[in-house]
Design an enzyme around this catalytic site. Structure first.
Site, PDB file in Angstrom:
ATOM      1  N   CYS A  75       0.977  -1.703  -0.189  1.00  0.00           N
ATOM      2  CA  CYS A  75      -0.025  -0.189   0.086  1.00  0.00           C
ATOM      3  C   CYS A  75       1.211   1.711  -0.237  1.00  0.00           C
ATOM      4  O   CYS A  75       1.974   1.288   1.168  1.00  0.00           O
ATOM      5  CB  CYS A  75      -0.160  -0.088   1.197  1.00  0.00           C
ATOM      6  SG  CYS A  75      -1.884   1.486   1.448  1.00  0.00           S
ATOM      7  N   CYS A 124      -0.713   6.361   6.633  1.00  0.00           N
ATOM      8  CA  CYS A 124      -2.698   6.273   6.700  1.00  0.00           C
ATOM      9  C   CYS A 124      -1.679   5.121   8.170  1.00  0.00           C
ATOM     10  O   CYS A 124      -0.385   4.568   8.367  1.00  0.00           O
ATOM     11  CB  CYS A 124      -3.425   4.700   6.101  1.00  0.00           C
ATOM     12  SG  CYS A 124      -4.088   3.901   7.204  1.00  0.00           S
ATOM     13  N   CYS A 168      -2.270   0.210   8.987  1.00  0.00           N
ATOM     14  CA  CYS A 168      -1.280  -0.906   8.695  1.00  0.00           C
ATOM     15  C   CYS A 168       0.252  -0.591   9.778  1.00  0.00           C
ATOM     16  O   CYS A 168       0.716   0.371   9.939  1.00  0.00           O
ATOM     17  CB  CYS A 168      -1.498  -1.646   8.253  1.00  0.00           C
ATOM     18  SG  CYS A 168      -2.662  -1.795   7.184  1.00  0.00           S
ATOM     19  N   CYS A 195      -8.469   1.028   0.916  1.00  0.00           N
ATOM     20  CA  CYS A 195      -7.736   0.222   1.526  1.00  0.00           C
ATOM     21  C   CYS A 195      -7.458  -0.803   0.521  1.00  0.00           C
ATOM     22  O   CYS A 195      -8.488  -2.172   0.326  1.00  0.00           O
ATOM     23  CB  CYS A 195      -8.609   0.046   3.061  1.00  0.00           C
ATOM     24  SG  CYS A 195      -7.797  -0.632   4.031  1.00  0.00           S
ATOM     25  N   GLN A 202     -16.177 -10.155  14.346  1.00  0.00           N
ATOM     26  CA  GLN A 202     -14.932 -10.993  14.005  1.00  0.00           C
ATOM     27  C   GLN A 202     -15.132 -10.178  12.578  1.00  0.00           C
ATOM     28  O   GLN A 202     -15.827 -10.358  11.476  1.00  0.00           O
ATOM     29  CB  GLN A 202     -14.518 -11.904  13.920  1.00  0.00           C
ATOM     30  CG  GLN A 202     -14.752 -12.864  15.084  1.00  0.00           C
ATOM     31  CD  GLN A 202     -13.311 -11.872  15.736  1.00  0.00           C
ATOM     32  OE1 GLN A 202     -12.234 -11.956  14.940  1.00  0.00           O
ATOM     33  NE2 GLN A 202     -13.135 -12.158  16.676  1.00  0.00           N
ATOM     34  N   TYR A 248     -18.958 -12.495  27.817  1.00  0.00           N
ATOM     35  CA  TYR A 248     -19.053 -11.861  26.533  1.00  0.00           C
ATOM     36  C   TYR A 248     -19.740 -12.605  25.531  1.00  0.00           C
ATOM     37  O   TYR A 248     -18.676 -13.171  24.221  1.00  0.00           O
ATOM     38  CB  TYR A 248     -17.384 -11.675  26.620  1.00  0.00           C
ATOM     39  CG  TYR A 248     -16.739 -10.828  27.839  1.00  0.00           C
ATOM     40  CD1 TYR A 248     -16.775 -10.200  28.427  1.00  0.00           C
ATOM     41  CD2 TYR A 248     -15.764 -12.055  28.839  1.00  0.00           C
ATOM     42  CE1 TYR A 248     -16.425  -9.254  29.178  1.00  0.00           C
ATOM     43  CE2 TYR A 248     -15.772 -11.480  30.304  1.00  0.00           C
ATOM     44  CZ  TYR A 248     -15.628 -10.022  30.308  1.00  0.00           C
ATOM     45  OH  TYR A 248     -15.237  -9.777  31.384  1.00  0.00           O
ATOM     46  N   GLU A 290     -23.168 -10.647  28.375  1.00  0.00           N
ATOM     47  CA  GLU A 290     -23.027  -9.790  27.568  1.00  0.00           C
ATOM     48  C   GLU A 290     -24.207  -8.253  27.647  1.00  0.00           C
ATOM     49  O   GLU A 290     -24.975  -8.090  27.893  1.00  0.00           O
ATOM     50  CB  GLU A 290     -23.687 -10.460  26.296  1.00  0.00           C
ATOM     51  CG  GLU A 290     -23.540  -8.521  24.677  1.00  0.00           C
ATOM     52  CD  GLU A 290     -22.002  -8.353  24.497  1.00  0.00           C
ATOM     53  OE1 GLU A 290     -21.364  -6.906  24.797  1.00  0.00           O
ATOM     54  OE2 GLU A 290     -21.213  -9.359  24.877  1.00  0.00           O
ATOM     55  N   ASP A 337     -14.613 -14.451  25.876  1.00  0.00           N
ATOM     56  CA  ASP A 337     -13.924 -13.809  25.120  1.00  0.00           C
ATOM     57  C   ASP A 337     -14.731 -12.543  25.018  1.00  0.00           C
ATOM     58  O   ASP A 337     -15.007 -11.368  24.280  1.00  0.00           O
ATOM     59  CB  ASP A 337     -14.941 -13.993  23.394  1.00  0.00           C
ATOM     60  CG  ASP A 337     -14.577 -13.436  22.835  1.00  0.00           C
ATOM     61  OD1 ASP A 337     -13.564 -12.835  22.413  1.00  0.00           O
ATOM     62  OD2 ASP A 337     -14.861 -13.278  21.424  1.00  0.00           O
ATOM     63  N   CYS A 350      -7.940 -11.264  22.327  1.00  0.00           N
ATOM     64  CA  CYS A 350      -7.441 -10.379  21.197  1.00  0.00           C
ATOM     65  C   CYS A 350      -6.414  -9.418  21.581  1.00  0.00           C
ATOM     66  O   CYS A 350      -5.492  -8.779  20.631  1.00  0.00           O
ATOM     67  CB  CYS A 350      -8.567  -9.242  20.378  1.00  0.00           C
ATOM     68  SG  CYS A 350      -9.004  -7.661  21.605  1.00  0.00           S
TER      69      CYS A 350
END
Length: 438
Positions: free
Chosen positions: A80, A88, A91, A167, A245, A274, A298, A364, A391
Site C-alpha cells: 500500500c 495511514c 497497518c 484500503c 470478527q 462476553y 453480554e 471472549d 485479542c
C-alpha cells in the site's frame, strides 16, 4: 541516560540500531539511553529515525524510520502506498513479509506471557484459512470524514484524514462501495460493511435512528468428544456496526478451535461470557442438547437482543444483558467526572442467573481482558475446562496469571493471524484444573 526533558526533541533525526519488537507494533531502539519506539522498522535493522512525539513524562520517544541503512531479510516493499511514515496509521507491518509478521507476533505473545504470567510458552502464529496474501480481508472498515466531507483513513495517532484511494486490506465488497469517492457532508465517519450474506452496506456515523442489521453465516466443523466430526452451519443477525470478527475466516476458525478444545458433552452446564450475538453460544447449545444449560452474558443490549433472536430455537439458553463483572457480583471502581478519578468500588449483587458451578466456561472479553476479579469468580465455578479467546496478549497474560493463581494451568495456547498487516493477534487459550483440582 537522558533525563526527562533532556532527550531528543520532536523533529530530530538520529541513526539507531533496532533491537526488539514490542507489544503495540513498535520496533525498539535506544539513543544515549533513551528508548525510541520506531514504526516502519524491524529488529536487526539500522535506520534513520525521525522523532515524532514524546511519551508520557518523556520516558520514551515515538519515531518513524524515514530511511533504512541496513535492512532485515524480512523487509518487503509495502503493498500500500499509504503505509509509509506520515501516511495511514491503520497497518503497522506492511513492510514485513507475512512469515516475518507472524514470527514477530509470536514473539510478543511469548514475551507477554513470560513477563506477566511467568510462563515460558512456545507459540506459533497460524494463518487463518483462506488468507495467503494478507490483503483484501477486512469486511468492516470505518472511514474518517474531514471538514470538507471527504472520506479517508486516519494518520497514526492523529485526527488528520489521509485521502486514500482505497484500503488494501479491505474486502472486495467494501471496495465496491467506493466510500472514498463520495461526499459525506455532516458525517463524522462512514462504516463500510461487507457481510457474508447479502449485499455490502454503508452506515453514516452518527446514524439517524437504528442502523441496519446484516447477516453472517458460519460453517465449520471439529472433532467431538466421541471422536466423531461435528458440523456447524448457522446464520446470525448482527448490527452492521456491532461486533463481529472482521476477517471472513476468523469466526469459523475460532469456533472450531474453541469447540475442539472443550469437548462439550450432552447435559452439561456451560457459561459463555462476553457472548456477543451468540456465535459460541449456538454451538454450545447444540452440544449440551435439551438436557443441558447454557448461560450467556453480554453487556451490549443490542447484541443480546440479536442473541435471543439467533438462539430462539434453543430453550436451554438463558441470555443475560449485563456486564460480566456485575453478573458475578465483582466490585468495580466508579469513574467520576471528566477527570476520571477512581472512587470507592461499586458493589454489585451476583445475578441469580449465574450458577454456582459449571462444567465448561468460554470467555471472549474485550481488549482490556476479563480482569482479576472475574477470573477469580470463573475459577470458583470449578469448571473442568476454560477456554479464553483473547485479542490482546498483555490482557491474556494478566488473566492467565490470575487463573493460575486460582488453581488452573495453561494447558494449550493457539495463536491466529486474523489481522494481517497489523500488529494484532488472536489467541485461544485452554485452561484445566491444576494437579489436585477438579
Amino acid at each position: 541516560m537522558a533525563s526527562p526533558g533532556e532527550g531528543l526533541p520532536v523533529g530530530a533525526e538520529v541513526e539507531v540500531d533496532v533491537t526488539a519488537f514490542a507489544h503495540g507494533g513498535h520496533a525498539v531502539a535506544r539513543h544515549e539511553g533513551q528508548v525510541l519506539f520506531v514504526r516502519h522498522a524491524l529488529p536487526g535493522e539500522r535506520v534513520r529515525a525521525l522523532v515524532t512525539s514524546a511519551g508520557a513524562g518523556e520516558r520514551f520517544l515515538r519515531a518513524d524510520a524515514v530511511s533504512v541503512l541496513s535492512a532485515s531479510p524480512d523487509r518487503v516493499e509495502p503493498p500500500c502506498p499509504w503505509a509509509v511514515p506520515g501516511g495511514c496509521g491503520g497497518c503497522d507491518l506492511q513492510h514485513v513479509s507475512l512469515a516475518g509478521q507472524r514470527a514477530l507476533k509470536a514473539g510478543v505473545v511469548r514475551e507477554q506471557l513470560s513477563r506477566l504470567a511467568r510462563l515460558e510458552v512456545d507459540v506459533e502464529v497460524e494463518a487463518v484459512p483462506g488468507d495467503d496474501a494478507g490483503l483484501d480481508w477486512r469486511t468492516r472498515v470505518e472511514f474518517a470524514v474531514d471538514d470538507s466531507g471527504r472520506a479517508g483513513l486516519r494518520r497514526y495517532r492523529s485526527h488528520d484524514v489521509v485521502p486514500v484511494d482505497h484500503c488494501r486490506i479491505a474486502a472486495p465488497g467494501v471496495d465496491r462501495l467506493r466510500v472514498t469517492e463520495g461526499s459525506w457532508d455532516g458525517a463524522e465517519a462512514v462504516d463500510a460493511v461487507a457481510p457474508s450474506v447479502g449485499e455490502p452496506v454503508v452506515v453514516r456515523v452518527p446514524e439517524d435512528g437504528a442502523g441496519p442489521v446484516v447477516r453472517e453465516r458460519v460453517a465449520t466443523s471439529w472433532t467431538g468428544p466421541d471422536g466423531a466430526t461435528v458440523t456447524f452451519d448457522r446464520t446470525f443477525d448482527v448490527d452492521a456496526r456491532g461486533f463481529w470478527q472482521v476477517h471472513p475466516g476468523a469466526a469459523p476458525t475460532f469456533l472450531a478451535a474453541v469447540m475442539g478444545e472443550l469437548g462439550v458433552r450432552e447435559g452439561e452446564r456451560v457459561l459463555d461470557l462476553y457472548c456477543g450475538v451468540g456465535l459460541f453460544t449456538a454451538a454450545l447449545a447444540e452440544a449440551v442438547g435439551p438436557s443441558g444449560q447454557v448461560v450467556a452474558v453480554e453487556a451490549d443490549a443490542a447484541a443480546t437482543d440479536h442473541a435471543r433472536t439467533n438462539l430462539a430455537d434453543h430453550p436451554q439458553v438463558a441470555v443475560l444483558t449485563a456486564r460480566v463483572d456485575d453478573a458475578f457480583g465483582v466490585a468495580r471502581p466508579v469513574r467520576r467526572g471528566p477527570s476520571r478519578r477512581t472512587g470507592r468500588p461499586r458493589a454489585a449483587a451476583r445475578s441469580p442467573l449465574v450458577p454456582p458451578t459449571a462444567d465448561v466456561v468460554v470467555l471472549d472479553p474485550p481488549r482490556s481482558g476479563a480482569g482479576r476479579g472475574v477470573c477469580a469468580e470463573v475459577a470458583r465455578l470449578r469448571a473442568r475446562v476454560i477456554v479464553y479467546v483473547a485479542c490482546d496478549p498483555a490482557a491474556l497474560a494478566r488473566d492467565t496469571a490470575a487463573l493460575v493463581e486460582a488453581g488452573y494451568r495453561l494447558d494449550r495456547l493457539r495463536a491466529f493471524d486474523a489481522f494481517p498487516m497489523t500488529h494484532h493477534v488472536e489467541c485461544v487459550a485452554t485452561f484445566r484444573p491444576a494437579e489436585g483440582g477438579r
